[in-house]
Design a protein around this motif. Structure first.
Motif, PDB file in Angstrom:
ATOM      1  N   GLU A   1       0.938  -1.254   0.065  1.00 25.84           N
ATOM      2  CA  GLU A   1      -0.042   0.056   0.110  1.00 25.84           C
ATOM      3  C   GLU A   1       0.833   1.363   0.015  1.00 25.84           C
ATOM      4  O   GLU A   1       2.135   1.305   0.331  1.00 25.84           O
ATOM      5  CB  GLU A   1      -0.934   0.104   1.238  1.00 25.84           C
ATOM      6  N   PRO A   2       0.330   2.376  -0.535  1.00 24.33           N
ATOM      7  CA  PRO A   2       1.099   3.644  -0.573  1.00 24.33           C
ATOM      8  C   PRO A   2       1.451   3.956   0.995  1.00 24.33           C
ATOM      9  O   PRO A   2       0.878   3.638   2.012  1.00 24.33           O
ATOM     10  CB  PRO A   2       0.073   4.742  -0.974  1.00 24.33           C
ATOM     11  N   PRO A   3       2.518   4.657   1.166  1.00 25.61           N
ATOM     12  CA  PRO A   3       2.944   5.376   2.604  1.00 25.61           C
ATOM     13  C   PRO A   3       1.893   5.951   3.131  1.00 25.61           C
ATOM     14  O   PRO A   3       1.074   6.915   2.811  1.00 25.61           O
ATOM     15  CB  PRO A   3       4.388   5.811   2.432  1.00 25.61           C
ATOM     16  N   SER A   4       1.949   5.874   4.531  1.00 28.39           N
ATOM     17  CA  SER A   4       0.747   6.747   5.563  1.00 28.39           C
ATOM     18  C   SER A   4       1.395   8.214   5.162  1.00 28.39           C
ATOM     19  O   SER A   4       2.550   8.460   5.037  1.00 28.39           O
ATOM     20  CB  SER A   4       0.657   6.193   6.705  1.00 28.39           C
ATOM     21  N   LYS A   5       0.598   8.994   5.709  1.00 30.07           N
ATOM     22  CA  LYS A   5       0.836  10.505   5.807  1.00 30.07           C
ATOM     23  C   LYS A   5       2.126  10.672   6.738  1.00 30.07           C
ATOM     24  O   LYS A   5       2.805  11.328   6.654  1.00 30.07           O
ATOM     25  CB  LYS A   5      -0.307  11.420   6.266  1.00 30.07           C
ATOM     26  N   GLU A   6       1.809  10.008   7.823  1.00 34.01           N
ATOM     27  CA  GLU A   6       2.941   9.863   8.897  1.00 34.01           C
ATOM     28  C   GLU A   6       4.472   9.416   8.250  1.00 34.01           C
ATOM     29  O   GLU A   6       5.479  10.056   8.917  1.00 34.01           O
ATOM     30  CB  GLU A   6       2.463   9.156  10.254  1.00 34.01           C
ATOM     31  N   ARG A   7       4.448   8.379   7.745  1.00 38.01           N
ATOM     32  CA  ARG A   7       5.679   7.876   7.079  1.00 38.01           C
ATOM     33  C   ARG A   7       6.169   8.807   6.209  1.00 38.01           C
ATOM     34  O   ARG A   7       7.563   9.077   5.844  1.00 38.01           O
ATOM     35  CB  ARG A   7       5.398   6.654   6.594  1.00 38.01           C
ATOM     36  N   ILE A   8       5.267   9.709   5.319  1.00 34.72           N
ATOM     37  CA  ILE A   8       5.859  10.657   4.274  1.00 34.72           C
ATOM     38  C   ILE A   8       6.311  11.769   5.089  1.00 34.72           C
ATOM     39  O   ILE A   8       7.373  12.347   4.625  1.00 34.72           O
ATOM     40  CB  ILE A   8       4.543  10.900   3.457  1.00 34.72           C
ATOM     41  N   GLU A   9       5.708  12.160   6.080  1.00 32.72           N
ATOM     42  CA  GLU A   9       6.000  13.246   6.899  1.00 32.72           C
ATOM     43  C   GLU A   9       7.457  13.067   7.652  1.00 32.72           C
ATOM     44  O   GLU A   9       8.232  14.146   7.587  1.00 32.72           O
ATOM     45  CB  GLU A   9       5.175  13.747   7.991  1.00 32.72           C
ATOM     46  N   ASN A  10       7.552  11.685   8.099  1.00 32.19           N
ATOM     47  CA  ASN A  10       8.815  11.204   8.580  1.00 32.19           C
ATOM     48  C   ASN A  10       9.873  11.375   7.668  1.00 32.19           C
ATOM     49  O   ASN A  10      11.051  12.021   7.937  1.00 32.19           O
ATOM     50  CB  ASN A  10       8.726   9.982   9.201  1.00 32.19           C
ATOM     51  N   ALA A  11       9.495  10.855   6.524  1.00 27.93           N
ATOM     52  CA  ALA A  11      10.848  10.872   5.354  1.00 27.93           C
ATOM     53  C   ALA A  11      11.229  12.135   5.176  1.00 27.93           C
ATOM     54  O   ALA A  11      12.378  12.888   4.870  1.00 27.93           O
ATOM     55  CB  ALA A  11      10.496  10.178   4.232  1.00 27.93           C
ATOM     56  N   ARG A  12       9.877  13.228   4.779  1.00 32.71           N
ATOM     57  CA  ARG A  12      10.095  14.660   4.578  1.00 32.71           C
ATOM     58  C   ARG A  12      11.255  15.434   5.725  1.00 32.71           C
ATOM     59  O   ARG A  12      11.973  16.008   5.549  1.00 32.71           O
ATOM     60  CB  ARG A  12       8.867  15.374   4.554  1.00 32.71           C
ATOM     61  N   ARG A  13      11.057  14.839   6.884  1.00 34.39           N
ATOM     62  CA  ARG A  13      11.755  15.760   8.150  1.00 34.39           C
ATOM     63  C   ARG A  13      13.242  15.338   8.060  1.00 34.39           C
ATOM     64  O   ARG A  13      14.275  16.002   8.132  1.00 34.39           O
ATOM     65  CB  ARG A  13      11.059  15.157   9.330  1.00 34.39           C
ATOM     66  N   ILE A  14      13.245  13.778   7.966  1.00 37.31           N
ATOM     67  CA  ILE A  14      14.874  13.212   7.709  1.00 37.31           C
ATOM     68  C   ILE A  14      15.444  13.949   6.700  1.00 37.31           C
ATOM     69  O   ILE A  14      16.552  14.111   6.926  1.00 37.31           O
ATOM     70  CB  ILE A  14      14.771  11.807   8.005  1.00 37.31           C
ATOM     71  N   LEU A  15      14.928  14.003   5.620  1.00 37.06           N
ATOM     72  CA  LEU A  15      15.698  14.489   4.252  1.00 37.06           C
ATOM     73  C   LEU A  15      15.568  15.959   4.210  1.00 37.06           C
ATOM     74  O   LEU A  15      16.129  16.451   3.202  1.00 37.06           O
ATOM     75  CB  LEU A  15      14.844  13.830   3.197  1.00 37.06           C
ATOM     76  N   HIS A  16      14.818  16.704   5.054  1.00 31.06           N
ATOM     77  CA  HIS A  16      14.625  18.227   4.978  1.00 31.06           C
ATOM     78  C   HIS A  16      14.263  18.473   3.723  1.00 31.06           C
ATOM     79  O   HIS A  16      14.679  19.419   3.256  1.00 31.06           O
ATOM     80  CB  HIS A  16      16.211  18.826   5.242  1.00 31.06           C
ATOM     81  N   ALA A  17      13.236  17.699   3.329  1.00 28.47           N
ATOM     82  CA  ALA A  17      12.571  18.212   1.994  1.00 28.47           C
ATOM     83  C   ALA A  17      11.890  19.520   2.085  1.00 28.47           C
ATOM     84  O   ALA A  17      11.280  19.849   3.053  1.00 28.47           O
ATOM     85  CB  ALA A  17      11.449  16.862   1.746  1.00 28.47           C
ATOM     86  N   GLY A  18      12.101  20.367   0.954  1.00 29.05           N
ATOM     87  CA  GLY A  18      11.559  21.738   0.954  1.00 29.05           C
ATOM     88  C   GLY A  18      12.520  22.617   1.631  1.00 29.05           C
ATOM     89  O   GLY A  18      12.073  23.590   1.582  1.00 29.05           O
ATOM     90  N   GLU A  19      13.496  22.227   2.318  1.00 30.42           N
ATOM     91  CA  GLU A  19      14.358  23.099   3.026  1.00 30.42           C
ATOM     92  C   GLU A  19      15.813  23.434   2.305  1.00 30.42           C
ATOM     93  O   GLU A  19      16.290  22.396   1.529  1.00 30.42           O
ATOM     94  CB  GLU A  19      14.696  22.601   4.548  1.00 30.42           C
ATOM     95  N   PRO A  20      16.349  24.467   2.424  1.00 26.19           N
ATOM     96  CA  PRO A  20      17.683  24.551   2.010  1.00 26.19           C
ATOM     97  C   PRO A  20      18.694  23.606   2.666  1.00 26.19           C
ATOM     98  O   PRO A  20      18.752  23.168   3.721  1.00 26.19           O
ATOM     99  CB  PRO A  20      18.086  26.170   2.408  1.00 26.19           C
ATOM    100  N   ILE A  21      19.370  23.055   1.714  1.00 25.13           N
ATOM    101  CA  ILE A  21      20.561  21.944   2.199  1.00 25.13           C
ATOM    102  C   ILE A  21      21.601  22.596   2.631  1.00 25.13           C
ATOM    103  O   ILE A  21      22.051  23.517   1.943  1.00 25.13           O
ATOM    104  CB  ILE A  21      20.769  20.847   0.673  1.00 25.13           C
TER     105      ILE A  21
END
Length: 244
Positions: free
Chosen positions: A224-244
């Motif tokens: 199944e597609p990832p849950s909203k929580e797992r997506i947000e977790n990945a975005r947090r760890i990868l700093h998605a949407g933030e300056p690297i």
């Protein structure tokens, strides 16, 4: 020079900055288990199109691009058709068009003649969307049928030459969404000097019907597609949407 083209999209909004004319090439060396376009794997099923005809078609929509849009070549895998890409992007830059390549990096090598052509292509390329499927070598092979060593080497090389890159990562539950893998990916990304953006692409099953139509067994049936929580977790760890 003709390219083997799967399809085009006139008003792409997720394949680079702004509104874009997206060209999907045919042919790909990877066999990603989550691929939603298995109909692009075989280059020979693509329609032969000249660089001139595609550029002419793209420029009809230029008024919608404004300052941020342009042309993106996706796939399939665009780097399998280097000569075609070179001609297309040379002519696009002559018209002042912003150019982007969406690539897995799978064909990359520092061997000739590829490497010389790649460096020439970079002269006419404004941005690359680089899909890093998995940081673990063994897991990458299981997921895609291909090594990730040359892909990571390509990422490092693009950093060396200062070519702007957006990193993309498909989040597949139980395969690429584990924290240890995400942290390893961020550690790698954070050492690069050219990453403008990180995008998390949640796995979906929209392409499953294509596998069935082509007579292939879908490898991730039941995932199944990832849950909203797992997506947000990945975005947090990868700093998605933030300056690297």
């Amino acid at each position: 020079m003709d390219g083997f083209i799967h399809s085009t999209e006139s008003f792409g909004s997720v394949d680079g900055p702004g509104v874009r004319f997206v060209i999907f090439t045919a042919g790909c060396p990877m066999r990603c288990r989550f691929c939603h376009n298995p109909d692009t794997w075989n280059m020979q099923v693509g329609e032969r199109r000249s660089a001139d005809s595609l550029l002419e078609q793209a420029l009809r929509y230029r008024t919608y691009w404004k300052d941020g849009g342009g042309i993106t070549v996706s796939g399939g895998e665009p780097l399998m058709q280097m000569d075609f890409l070179l001609e297309l992007f040379q002519k696009a830059k002559e018209k002042g068009v912003h150019t982007t390549i969406d690539t897995s990096g799978a064909p990359f090598t520092r061997e000739e003649p590829f490497f010389g052509k790649f460096n020439e292509l970079m002269r006419y390329t404004d941005l690359l969307l680089l899909d890093i499927k998995h940081m673990d070598e063994e897991q990458h092979r299981l997921l895609t049928g291909h090594t990730n060593r040359n892909i990571l080497d390509m990422a490092g090389y693009l950093s060396e030459i200062g070519k702007p890159v957006w990193i993309r990562h498909v989040l597949v539950p139980g395969i690429s969404d584990k924290d240890e893998y995400l942290e390893k990916l961020y550690s790698f990304i954070s050492k690069l000097d050219n990453v403008q953006k990180v995008e998390v692409l949640p796995y979906h099953t929209f392409g499953e019907y294509k596998w069935k139509e082509l007579g292939y067994a879908y490898p991730l049936a039941g995932v199944e597609p990832p849950s909203k929580e797992r997506i947000e977790n990945a975005r947090r760890i990868l700093h998605a949407g933030e300056p690297i």
